[in-house]
Design an enzyme around this catalytic site. Structure first.
Site: not given
Length: 155
Positions: A54, A56, A84, A87
């Site tokens: 992801h 992040e 999310c 993250c």
């Protein structure tokens, strides 16, 4: 709108566009410390075939790789989509103090869903929750997300 938030969200959007061009969800993230980019990431879960890729998390990994682990606690993470749950855990672990995002994420967002990992104060040793600002350049972030959804329906 806060001009600094707008400036760094536009950088995140540019990274999100790059992720989209590569066939990934259009998420881009930058980490800023004292008006300097110390880490950045683009969503790469599909191309890497790894759900942990992801934007992040990759931005945090980039900041650490660049020798900036100690600065994370005083940094701001900008991202096109709300972090999310996964993250958000990583963000809290590294004690990033400010989070700015564009588009909320239904059901699994770490700030707006019932799984509010980003803002809970119930986990010992996590310290203070980060200052969180959502909806920055919301329409532009939503357009990116819509483009991804349309592409998924076509292919």
């Amino acid at each position: 709108m806060n001009k600094i938030h707008e400036k760094y969200m536009r950088l995140s959007i540019a990274l999100g566009k790059q992720a989209l061009q590569e066939g990934n969800s259009p998420v881009g993230s930058v980490i800023i410390h004292q008006d300097k980019v110390i880490g950045q990431g683009i969503e790469a879960g599909k191309t890497a075939n790894d759900v942990t890729y992801h934007a992040e998390i990759l931005a945090i990994r980039d900041a650490i790789k660049n020798g900036h682990k100690d600065l994370l606690k005083d940094a701001t993470l900008y991202t096109t989509h709300e972090p999310c749950i996964m993250c958000s855990y990583v963000i809290r672990h590294h004690k990033i103090s400010h989070i700015v995002y564009g588009l909320p994420v239904d059901f699994i967002g770490g700030h707006s869903s019932k799984f509010d990992v980003l803002v809970t104060e119930e986990v010992p040793h996590w310290g203070h929750k980060p200052v969180t600002v959502g909806g920055v350049l919301l329409e532009e972030c939503a357009k990116l997300s819509d483009a991804f959804e349309q592409n998924q329906k076509i292919t």
